[in-house]
Design an enzyme around this catalytic site. Structure first.
Site, PDB file in Angstrom:
ATOM      1  N   GLU A 149      -4.977   2.141   3.012  1.00 56.90           N
ATOM      2  CA  GLU A 149      -5.039   0.873   3.750  1.00 56.90           C
ATOM      3  C   GLU A 149      -5.185   1.150   5.234  1.00 56.90           C
ATOM      4  OE1 GLU A 149      -3.287  -2.564   6.025  1.00 56.90           O
ATOM      5  OE2 GLU A 149      -2.671  -0.491   6.030  1.00 56.90           O
ATOM      6  N   HIS A 151       3.711   2.734  12.955  1.00 55.20           N
ATOM      7  CA  HIS A 151       2.629   3.649  13.330  1.00 55.20           C
ATOM      8  C   HIS A 151       3.038   4.559  14.502  1.00 55.20           C
ATOM      9  CE1 HIS A 151      -0.613   0.686  11.548  1.00 55.20           C
ATOM     10  NE2 HIS A 151       0.381   0.943  10.717  1.00 55.20           N
ATOM     11  N   HIS A 156       0.831  -1.216   0.000  1.00 56.84           N
ATOM     12  CA  HIS A 156       0.000   0.000   0.000  1.00 56.84           C
ATOM     13  C   HIS A 156       0.860   1.259   0.000  1.00 56.84           C
ATOM     14  CE1 HIS A 156       0.268   0.695   4.462  1.00 56.84           C
ATOM     15  NE2 HIS A 156       0.231  -0.612   4.552  1.00 56.84           N
ATOM     16  N   ASP A 199       3.294  -6.585   3.269  1.00 60.10           N
ATOM     17  CA  ASP A 199       2.855  -5.673   4.338  1.00 60.10           C
ATOM     18  C   ASP A 199       2.965  -6.326   5.707  1.00 60.10           C
ATOM     19  OD1 ASP A 199       1.867  -3.346   5.428  1.00 60.10           O
ATOM     20  OD2 ASP A 199      -0.228  -3.812   5.003  1.00 60.10           O
ATOM     21  N   ASP A 250      -0.063   4.358   1.112  1.00 55.79           N
ATOM     22  CA  ASP A 250      -0.243   5.330   2.199  1.00 55.79           C
ATOM     23  C   ASP A 250       0.487   4.904   3.466  1.00 55.79           C
ATOM     24  OD1 ASP A 250      -2.224   3.193   2.354  1.00 55.79           O
ATOM     25  OD2 ASP A 250      -3.045   4.273   4.073  1.00 55.79           O
TER      26      ASP A 250
END
Ligand SMILES: [Zn+2]
Length: 479
Positions: free
Chosen positions: A145, A453, A76, A169, A78
């Protein structure tokens, strides 16, 4: 720029660094998608870009691989944008400040977006090379995503001829993820009939719970405050006449609620308080390990609206004790994997109806359907209804997977041990692709990433090197 120029494999780190110069948080992916389109045009590669900025780039097979089945490489575009406190960077407009620290690449003060920029960089490096042997490669880069798998949901897969896919991922080298859960949001709605009832109003709180994520932590044994409230109300109603005024708890359907609050009117306050005190002891004992701070309290209060009538009160107690919640089935294929679960995440009472919102998950779509029917069945008996929203398909474990077998063979040769085969009880893009492409043979891998994250996110350089070597060998043997 050029902070990573010395790192091998150079092409992978070059594309990664170029990507990091383009802001690409979720919802801000047009520029990075256009950068991929420019890449394709400059190399005369077929590409398909859509309105959501998803992009597919196709490169035909190298000599000798014309007859081989295509290979889809997927990731992905993003990233999650997070900053350290005090970091002045505008992640909407500015690129990242990369730095190398020993074996690690990181971004100063911010997330790095190695989740999932490394997938894009590796796929572009394959498409860019003229010395890598491979079947027809179909690189698929999705958007958004991180905010809900939206790109994978919207993308048109008709340009794809391949039915085998390596998703890149995952965040742990040596782990092959081979299954994920599908799910939906199921809301049970009960219409409320109210009538005056004279008694003493009490506010009951079930609180102090541990909570957790309703997918990855549903197997930790923590209690659900809304469901415990059902037991507490049932126990109190067994000791004195009781009418519920309202019962509310939880903020997100994918979080196990840590507190639930009910307002009730009771005929005999002392009897109700005794029953609640006893439930406090019972529940603290039952959950002393996962929820050591659990409490049940009662305090006098003014009722702000008429109570539900006796029949409706019984129905609410029935819902909160008989609706399924928590783990429903464990996987027979993968030891330790939760196969099917649900979580009563949000309970709200309005004047005329009570809503119980659940997050349902299952890696087996037919079990998700079974749960939906069970809930609809109970709610129909109670004179209520159910609504279903946000359906996404699961990615079921394939007993026979030629791609997994090929990858396991290469892995075992290169690493001297077998890969770990894992499944997760949460959604992945692979599930959406599996839903759109019947028969899809898919494995998810990736290099070691830590702290994704968060501003502590970092990517292991040596792990990227090994995964790259592994990927090339898989492509080479994918005849
Ligand atoms: Zn990711």
């Amino acid at each position: 720029m050029d902070v990573l120029a010395q790192l091998e494999p150079q092409s992978v780190f070059r594309f990664f660094e170029q990507m990091c110069a383009i802001p690409h948080g979720s919802g801000n992916t047009k520029a990075v998608s256009d950068w991929c389109a420019d890449f394709a045009r400059a190399r005369n590669l077929e590409y398909h870009q859509d309105a959501d900025h998803n992009i597919i780039i196709i490169k035909e097979a190298t000599p000798g691989y014309e007859q081989a089945e295509p290979m889809i490489l997927q990731g992905h575009l993003d990233m999650v944008c997070q900053k350290e406190p005090g970091c002045a960077k505008d992640m909407e407009k500015e690129g990242l400040d990369l730095e190398v620290d020993g074996d690690w690449v990181r971004a100063k003060g911010t997330t790095l977006g190695s989740d999932d920029g490394i997938a894009v960089a590796m796929a572009l490096a394959v498409l860019d090379a003229d010395d890598i042997a491979h079947p027809r490669v179909e690189a698929v880069f999705t958007t958004d995503e991180e905010t809900g798998l939206f790109g994978a949901a919207s993308i048109d897969v008709s340009p794809l001829k391949g039915r085998r896919m390596i998703n890149m991922d995952s965040e742990a080298e040596g782990v092959f993820t081979v299954s994920c859960a599908g799910g939906n949001t199921t809301t049970c709605i009960l219409p409320l009939r109210r009538e005056a009832f004279s008694g003493c109003a009490l506010r009951i709180t079930v609180g102090g719970l541990t909570g957790g994520h309703s997918g990855s932590e549903i197997d930790k044994g923590s209690a659900n405050a809304n469901m415990l409230m059902g037991r507490v109300l049932q126990a109190a109603a067994a000791c004195t006449e009781l009418r519920i005024v309202s019962v509310d708890g939880g903020l997100k359907n994918n979080a196990i609620p840590v507190e639930s609050v009910a307002c009730v009117v009771v005929a005999d306050q002392a009897a109700a308080r005794d029953a609640l005190a006893e439930m406090n002891d019972v529940l603290r004992s039952e959950y002393h390990l996962p929820d050591p701070n659990l409490f049940v309290t009662a305090q006098a209060e003014e009722a702000t609206q008429p109570a539900m009538d006796a029949v409706t009160t019984d129905k609410v107690i029935c819902m909160l004790t008989c609706l399924p919640n928590g783990i429903q089935a464990m996987s027979a294929d993968i030891p330790g994997l939760v196969q099917t679960s649900l979580n009563l995440g949000i309970l709200t009472t309005a004047a005329e109806e009570l809503c119980a919102e659940f997050s349902l998950r299952s890696s087996i779509d037919s079990q998700k359907e079974m749960l939906k029917r069970r809930m609809a069945c109970l709610m129909a008996q109670l004179g209520g209804r159910v609504t279903f929203e946000g359906e996404y398909t699961g990615w079921q474990y394939q007993e026979h997977s030629p791609l997994r077998e090929l990858m396991a063979e290469v892995f075992t040769e290169q690493y001297g041990k077998a890969p770990k085969i894992e499944a997760i009880h949460a959604g992945l893009e692979c599930g959406l692709f599996a839903g759109k492409m019947p028969g899809l043979d898919c494995v998810s891998i990736g290099p070691d990433l830590l702290g994704v994250h968060t501003p502590r996110e970092r990517m292991s350089i040596s792990s990227v090197q090994r995964v790259w070597k592994f990927l090339l060998e898989v492509l080479k043997r994918a005849r």
